[in-house]
Design a protein around this motif. Structure first.
Motif, PDB file in Angstrom:
ATOM      1  N   VAL A  84       0.859  -1.182   0.000  1.00 33.83           N
ATOM      2  CA  VAL A  84       0.000   0.000   0.000  1.00 33.83           C
ATOM      3  C   VAL A  84       0.894   1.230   0.000  1.00 33.83           C
ATOM      4  CG1 VAL A  84      -1.751   1.278   1.299  1.00 33.83           C
ATOM      5  CG2 VAL A  84      -1.806  -1.215   1.283  1.00 33.83           C
ATOM      6  N   GLU A  85       0.527   2.198  -0.826  1.00 28.56           N
ATOM      7  CA  GLU A  85       1.217   3.494  -0.867  1.00 28.56           C
ATOM      8  C   GLU A  85       0.177   4.567  -0.606  1.00 28.56           C
ATOM      9  OE1 GLU A  85       2.841   6.168  -4.483  1.00 28.56           O
ATOM     10  OE2 GLU A  85       3.790   4.199  -4.296  1.00 28.56           O
ATOM     11  N   VAL A  86       0.440   5.428   0.387  1.00 24.71           N
ATOM     12  CA  VAL A  86      -0.498   6.488   0.753  1.00 24.71           C
ATOM     13  C   VAL A  86       0.248   7.816   0.753  1.00 24.71           C
ATOM     14  CG1 VAL A  86      -2.061   7.350   2.542  1.00 24.71           C
ATOM     15  CG2 VAL A  86      -1.834   4.885   2.186  1.00 24.71           C
ATOM     16  N   ARG A  87      -0.343   8.812   0.111  1.00 25.13           N
ATOM     17  CA  ARG A  87       0.226  10.167   0.084  1.00 25.13           C
ATOM     18  C   ARG A  87      -0.907  11.166   0.286  1.00 25.13           C
ATOM     19  NH1 ARG A  87       5.389  10.317  -2.601  1.00 25.13           N
ATOM     20  NH2 ARG A  87       5.866   8.299  -3.506  1.00 25.13           N
ATOM     21  N   GLY A  88      -0.596  12.262   0.989  1.00 27.82           N
ATOM     22  CA  GLY A  88      -1.630  13.263   1.157  1.00 27.82           C
ATOM     23  C   GLY A  88      -1.247  14.377   2.098  1.00 27.82           C
ATOM     24  N   ASP A 106       3.719  10.889   3.536  1.00 31.74           N
ATOM     25  CA  ASP A 106       4.029   9.845   2.560  1.00 31.74           C
ATOM     26  C   ASP A 106       4.235   8.544   3.308  1.00 31.74           C
ATOM     27  OD1 ASP A 106       4.251  11.417   0.048  1.00 31.74           O
ATOM     28  OD2 ASP A 106       5.888  12.398   1.131  1.00 31.74           O
ATOM     29  N   PHE A 107       3.375   7.570   3.057  1.00 28.62           N
ATOM     30  CA  PHE A 107       3.494   6.241   3.645  1.00 28.62           C
ATOM     31  C   PHE A 107       3.805   5.290   2.494  1.00 28.62           C
ATOM     32  CE2 PHE A 107      -0.107   7.770   6.658  1.00 28.62           C
ATOM     33  CZ  PHE A 107       0.768   8.595   7.326  1.00 28.62           C
ATOM     34  N   PRO A 150       5.754   1.707   0.836  1.00 23.77           N
ATOM     35  CA  PRO A 150       6.123   0.335   1.202  1.00 23.77           C
ATOM     36  C   PRO A 150       7.591   0.225   1.604  1.00 23.77           C
ATOM     37  CG  PRO A 150       4.885   0.353  -0.861  1.00 23.77           C
ATOM     38  CD  PRO A 150       5.185   1.784  -0.507  1.00 23.77           C
ATOM     39  N   GLY A 151       7.832  -0.479   2.719  1.00 15.81           N
ATOM     40  CA  GLY A 151       9.195  -0.728   3.175  1.00 15.81           C
ATOM     41  C   GLY A 151       9.881   0.447   3.832  1.00 15.81           C
ATOM     42  N   GLN A 152       9.157   1.567   4.045  1.00 14.01           N
ATOM     43  CA  GLN A 152       9.741   2.754   4.668  1.00 14.01           C
ATOM     44  C   GLN A 152       8.889   3.166   5.864  1.00 14.01           C
ATOM     45  OE1 GLN A 152      10.475   5.952   1.916  1.00 14.01           O
ATOM     46  NE2 GLN A 152      11.070   4.570   0.289  1.00 14.01           N
ATOM     47  N   PRO A 153       9.499   3.898   6.807  1.00 10.02           N
ATOM     48  CA  PRO A 153       8.684   4.405   7.924  1.00 10.02           C
ATOM     49  C   PRO A 153       7.617   5.371   7.406  1.00 10.02           C
ATOM     50  CG  PRO A 153      11.045   4.774   8.311  1.00 10.02           C
ATOM     51  CD  PRO A 153      10.893   4.285   6.906  1.00 10.02           C
ATOM     52  N   ASN A 154       6.485   5.417   8.089  1.00  7.40           N
ATOM     53  CA  ASN A 154       5.435   6.383   7.756  1.00  7.40           C
ATOM     54  C   ASN A 154       5.913   7.762   8.169  1.00  7.40           C
ATOM     55  OD1 ASN A 154       3.821   4.256   6.922  1.00  7.40           O
ATOM     56  ND2 ASN A 154       2.777   4.092   8.875  1.00  7.40           N
ATOM     57  N   LYS A 155       6.086   8.662   7.197  1.00  6.59           N
ATOM     58  CA  LYS A 155       6.657   9.984   7.459  1.00  6.59           C
ATOM     59  C   LYS A 155       5.664  11.091   7.143  1.00  6.59           C
ATOM     60  CE  LYS A 155      11.433   8.807   6.412  1.00  6.59           C
ATOM     61  NZ  LYS A 155      12.598   9.132   5.604  1.00  6.59           N
ATOM     62  N   CYS A 156       5.671  12.107   8.000  1.00 14.72           N
ATOM     63  CA  CYS A 156       4.940  13.336   7.738  1.00 14.72           C
ATOM     64  C   CYS A 156       5.864  14.506   8.032  1.00 14.72           C
ATOM     65  CB  CYS A 156       3.695  13.450   8.609  1.00 14.72           C
ATOM     66  SG  CYS A 156       2.397  12.256   8.221  1.00 14.72           S
ATOM     67  N   LEU A 176       8.307  14.061  11.204  1.00 16.90           N
ATOM     68  CA  LEU A 176       7.623  13.147  12.107  1.00 16.90           C
ATOM     69  C   LEU A 176       7.586  11.733  11.537  1.00 16.90           C
ATOM     70  CD1 LEU A 176       4.572  15.498  12.662  1.00 16.90           C
ATOM     71  CD2 LEU A 176       6.496  15.210  14.216  1.00 16.90           C
ATOM     72  N   ILE A 177       7.690  10.753  12.407  1.00 12.16           N
ATOM     73  CA  ILE A 177       7.479   9.356  12.068  1.00 12.16           C
ATOM     74  C   ILE A 177       6.181   8.939  12.757  1.00 12.16           C
ATOM     75  CG2 ILE A 177       8.344   6.993  12.291  1.00 12.16           C
ATOM     76  CD1 ILE A 177      10.051   8.651  10.422  1.00 12.16           C
ATOM     77  N   ILE A 178       5.302   8.284  12.008  1.00 14.88           N
ATOM     78  CA  ILE A 178       3.983   7.917  12.502  1.00 14.88           C
ATOM     79  C   ILE A 178       3.922   6.400  12.723  1.00 14.88           C
ATOM     80  CG2 ILE A 178       1.495   8.050  12.068  1.00 14.88           C
ATOM     81  CD1 ILE A 178       3.003  10.781  11.903  1.00 14.88           C
TER      82      ILE A 178
END
Length: 124
Positions: free
Chosen positions: A47-51, A68-69, A71-77, A93-95
């Motif tokens: 899953v790839e999420v951006r917004g 930007d979330f 695949p294979g990376q920390p969820n970052k904002c 931030l890391i979520i």
């Protein structure tokens, strides 16, 4: 909606509430709204999420966040600015999220935790 190659595209609208455990005003007692696009690859199970998100406090001051979330990376904002007392605010931030059981079919609920650093950049 299907977009080919075993992938699906969704739009997500989320309502948020933020509380800062340290009690400082950044993301403390703020309501927020997020708009995300999501691409799900059902064959790769990724899953790839951006917004973007906007939070507002009781004084009407806002913060603006890009996420930007991947695949294979920390969820970052990143907080990219704000208004009023949050003008010039920048944060990385890391979520992390914990899924919750939802009372409503088709609605997902989570508790998120944001960790990172911020600074107020002088604009004048």
């Amino acid at each position: 909606m299907p977009i080919g190659g075993g992938r699906e595209f969704d739009l997500l609208n989320q309502a948020m509430a933020a509380m800062n455990d340290a009690g400082n005003p950044v993301l403390n007692n703020m309501g927020g709204r997020c708009q995300f696009s999501r691409i799900r690859d059902t064959s790769a199970k990724t899953v790839e999420v951006r917004g973007f998100c906007t939070y507002v406090d009781k004084d009407g001051d806002q913060t603006f966040e890009q996420c930007d979330f991947l695949p294979g990376q920390p969820n970052k904002c990143n907080i990219t600015g704000g208004t009023g007392k949050f003008e010039g605010l920048q944060a990385e931030l890391i979520i992390s999220i914990e899924p919750l059981k939802s009372n409503f079919e088709g609605n997902g609920q989570v508790i998120g935790h944001k960790k990172g650093t911020y600074r107020i950049a002088k604009t004048n």
